[in-house]
Design a protein around this motif. Structure first.
Motif, short mmCIF file in Angstrom:
data_model
loop_
_atom_site.label_atom_id
_atom_site.label_comp_id
_atom_site.label_asym_id
_atom_site.label_seq_id
_atom_site.Cartn_x
_atom_site.Cartn_y
_atom_site.Cartn_z
N GLY A 183 37.78 59.25 21.26
CA GLY A 183 36.80 58.30 20.88
C GLY A 183 37.47 56.93 20.78
N SER A 184 38.70 57.08 20.66
CA SER A 184 39.41 55.41 20.77
C SER A 184 39.42 55.06 22.12
CB SER A 184 40.61 55.59 20.07
OG SER A 184 41.78 56.37 21.09
N LEU A 185 39.46 55.63 23.02
CA LEU A 185 39.53 55.34 24.33
C LEU A 185 38.03 55.05 25.30
CD1 LEU A 185 42.23 57.30 25.82
CD2 LEU A 185 42.32 54.93 25.01
N GLN A 186 37.10 55.52 24.56
CA GLN A 186 35.75 55.49 24.99
C GLN A 186 35.05 54.03 24.40
OE1 GLN A 186 34.33 57.09 27.20
NE2 GLN A 186 34.79 59.21 27.42
N TYR A 187 33.82 53.91 25.02
CA TYR A 187 32.98 52.82 24.33
C TYR A 187 32.74 53.07 22.88
CZ TYR A 187 31.56 51.37 29.17
OH TYR A 187 31.70 51.08 30.39
N GLY A 188 33.11 52.29 21.90
CA GLY A 188 32.85 52.47 20.58
C GLY A 188 31.46 52.20 20.02
N CYS A 208 31.71 44.90 9.82
CA CYS A 208 31.42 45.15 11.35
C CYS A 208 32.85 44.78 11.95
CB CYS A 208 30.22 44.26 11.70
SG CYS A 208 29.67 44.33 13.34
N ILE A 209 33.44 45.63 12.72
CA ILE A 209 34.59 45.31 13.45
C ILE A 209 34.20 44.10 14.66
CG2 ILE A 209 36.45 46.24 14.86
CD1 ILE A 209 36.20 47.21 11.91
N THR A 210 35.07 43.45 14.69
CA THR A 210 34.82 42.24 15.75
C THR A 210 36.43 42.20 16.75
OG1 THR A 210 35.95 40.53 14.60
CG2 THR A 210 33.86 41.09 13.97
N GLY A 211 36.12 41.31 17.62
CA GLY A 211 37.20 40.83 18.60
C GLY A 211 38.01 39.87 17.88
N GLY A 212 38.11 39.79 16.81
CA GLY A 212 39.09 38.56 16.27
C GLY A 212 37.85 37.53 15.45
N LEU A 252 46.31 42.03 19.47
CA LEU A 252 45.35 43.06 19.30
C LEU A 252 43.96 42.67 19.47
CD1 LEU A 252 47.44 44.74 16.25
CD2 LEU A 252 47.20 45.46 18.65
N ARG A 253 43.83 41.38 19.11
CA ARG A 253 42.43 40.70 19.09
C ARG A 253 41.36 41.45 18.44
NH1 ARG A 253 43.67 36.86 19.07
NH2 ARG A 253 41.76 36.14 19.47
N THR A 254 41.54 41.77 17.26
CA THR A 254 40.66 42.63 16.39
C THR A 254 40.41 41.87 15.15
OG1 THR A 254 41.77 44.38 17.80
CG2 THR A 254 40.00 45.19 15.51
N GLY A 255 39.21 42.08 14.50
CA GLY A 255 38.95 41.53 13.15
C GLY A 255 37.81 42.06 12.61
N SER A 264 37.72 45.54 21.30
CA SER A 264 38.83 46.06 20.65
C SER A 264 38.86 47.57 19.97
CB SER A 264 39.28 45.22 19.77
OG SER A 264 39.62 43.82 20.18
N GLN A 265 38.16 48.35 20.64
CA GLN A 265 38.01 49.89 20.18
C GLN A 265 39.57 50.29 20.03
OE1 GLN A 265 35.73 51.57 18.66
NE2 GLN A 265 35.68 53.65 19.16
N PHE A 266 40.25 50.40 20.94
CA PHE A 266 41.59 51.33 20.98
C PHE A 266 42.52 50.44 19.89
CE2 PHE A 266 45.96 51.87 22.23
CZ PHE A 266 46.08 53.19 22.19
N SER A 267 42.60 48.99 19.93
CA SER A 267 43.16 48.08 19.02
C SER A 267 42.73 48.42 17.63
CB SER A 267 43.14 46.81 19.24
OG SER A 267 43.79 46.50 20.36
#
Length: 495
Positions: free
Chosen positions: A62-67, A100-104, A306-309, A334-337
């Motif tokens: 799941g961490s390596l697929q589309y989230g 909601c998880i974001t890319g930063g 990590l580009r995650t927020g 940033s699913q894996f991050s």
């Protein structure tokens, strides 16, 4: 204030001068770059977390697929619980539907603009000034070039009287059409105004908005159909300011987070609403999008790469944000991050890093910079933020972030010229105030008499040396240079 050169130069002076010419250049010191120092990055913890993730058959695929659109669910759950505990004094709910998880923070600002603004309807982007300068091109890329407006800042935060005057200016000019984006409703909406602020430890000024000012801002946003984007990137990078006579020879082994102020999203949730049944409510039915969001980021508390927020907002807003086209195309960024950070949070390593490494280091670096300022710079610059607390006064008993903001005492000097000469003569990079003026509305809030210094990037020894170099530039300002100052390095070279 200047040291006049002697008319006669002794032979020893000539020898020293010749030796200086032949000496290797000074190593670069960068007090502009707003990055975490390499020593603050949790490299070992990330290695362990990544290995654990890749060997956990229950989540690795799941961490390596589309989230999923709202983001990696275990991280959303952990964030909801973590934020609920941190802001428990304000009854923050443990509700993953608000996350909601974001890319930063920067990437998410662009997504918010895609899903909740329209340059044909949204009047302006109102930016607290001095502003975080790299937000300006994000707003311009979304179609708001020429629609950015500066709102002055004082010691309590954004000047809300000035902001309301700006809101009122556009009340008499309704849009010719509702929106170019009819596809947004009912899951999303367009706001009439956007307000961008950094409420806690603002970049560059270091100012933290008072609770009263936060409440007033939310009330204004509700009254004028505004969305407040609060960049809450420094809320976990706060510390108690040591007393002026504190001993710096021993580093703090652990620095707890001081009691936090309510975020604007907390204020928006807690304040009773008096607009139920209004036109805005009727347009969007039972969907309540709110008027303030918390734009969080792991860039400063884990690692920028990590580009995650995350966003915390009303469930309707967070769901609508997840419907942004670029997100739905591939699922949450940033699913894996995000999955890696989830391991850090689950094991407690994130909290340990903040408490035992990051906050102690930033507290000490800030203290070193302030001591160096008092030793070298105070005759030339007035410290506008980040001073020591004293036993007589508890003013600024807490501080946070990466920066201090200073104002030139001499009215005839230019921060831009000083930055050029600091680079030319001392190989020192500093941030001149004009960098933080709002693009296209510079005349509303000028800052060429201000300088920002960053204490997060350089090693501790270089912080004091950099301050000493800057003092030398100012002390010798009136001396004639034998060569022209070069152009300053571009801001993009140093962030």
């Amino acid at each position: 204030m200047s040291i006049q050169p002697s008319k006669t130069v002794p032979l020893a002076g000539l020898a020293a001068s010749d030796a200086a010419k032949d000496a290797p250049p000074k190593p670069l010191i960068n007090l502009l770059r707003g990055w975490p120092a390499p020593s603050l990055l949790p490299i070992a913890q990330l290695q362990t977390a990544t290995a654990a993730l890749l060997t956990d058959s229950s989540i690795v695929v799941g961490s390596l697929q589309y989230g999923p659109d709202p983001g990696f669910q275990p991280l959303r759950e952990q964030l909801a619980s973590y934020l609920s505990r941190t802001f428990a004094a304000y009854d923050a709910p443990n509700d993953l539907e608000r996350i909601c998880i974001t890319g930063g923070a920067s990437q998410n600002a662009a997504c918010v603009l895609q899903s909740f603004t329209d340059p044909s309807y949204t009047v302006c982007i109102w930016m607290s000034a001095p502003c975080y300068f790299l937000m300006c091109p994000i707003f311009e890329d979304a179609g708001f070039a020429g629609q950015l407006r500066a709102v002055p800042e004082d010691v309590q935060g954004t000047d809300l009287e000035a902001l309301e005057r700006g809101f009122r200016e556009f009340e008499t000019s309704p849009p010719s059409r509702p929106t170019f984006k009819p596809n947004l409703a009912p899951q999303r909406k367009v706001y009439r105004h956007i307000v961008y602020v950094v409420p806690t430890s603002s970049n560059p000024s270091g100012v933290t908005m008072t609770v009263a000012r936060r409440e007033q801002l939310v009330r204004l946003a509700r009254k004028y159909d505004a969305l407040v984007i609060a960049d809450d990137v420094y809320d976990f990078l706060q510390w108690d300011v040591p007393q002026a006579d504190a001993n710096l020879t021993e580093k703090q082994s652990s620095v707890a987070l001081p009691p936090p102020l309510p975020r604007l999203v907390d204020v928006d949730r807690m304040l009773p609403r008096d607009d139920e049944g209004s036109e805005q409510s009727d347009i969007h039915g039972s969907r309540h999008f709110g008027n303030a969001i918390s734009n969080g980021s792991f860039s400063k508390i884990v690692a920028p790469g990590l580009r995650t927020g995350w966003v915390e907002a009303t469930p309707a807003f967070s769901y609508g944000l997840a419907q942004t086209g670029s997100t739905k195309s591939g699922g949450a960024p940033s699913q894996f991050s995000a999955a890696t950070i989830s391991v850090l949070m689950r094991t407690g390593e994130l909290d340990r890093s903040l408490q035992e490494v990051v906050r102690p280091a930033l507290q000490r670096r800030h203290c070193l910079l302030i001591r160096a300022y008092e030793k070298y710079l105070s005759p030339f610059l007035e410290l506008k933020s980040g001073n020591f607390s004293t036993r007589e006064s508890k003013l600024q008993a807490t501080y946070g972030g990466y920066f201090v903001w200073l104002k030139l005492r001499r009215a005839d000097l230019s921060a831009t010229a000083i930055a050029k000469r600091a680079l030319a003569k001392e190989n020192l990079v500093i941030a001149a105030g004009p960098l933080f003026e709002v693009k296209g509305d510079e005349s509303s809030a000028r800052f060429d008499d201000h300088i920002r210094l960053c204490f997060s990037w350089e090693d501790e020894a270089k912080i004091e040396e950099g301050v000493e170099r800057l003092a030398r530039v100012l002390r010798n300002w009136d001396e004639t240079l034998s060569e022209a100052d070069p152009a300053p390095a571009g801001a993009g070279d140093f962030k």
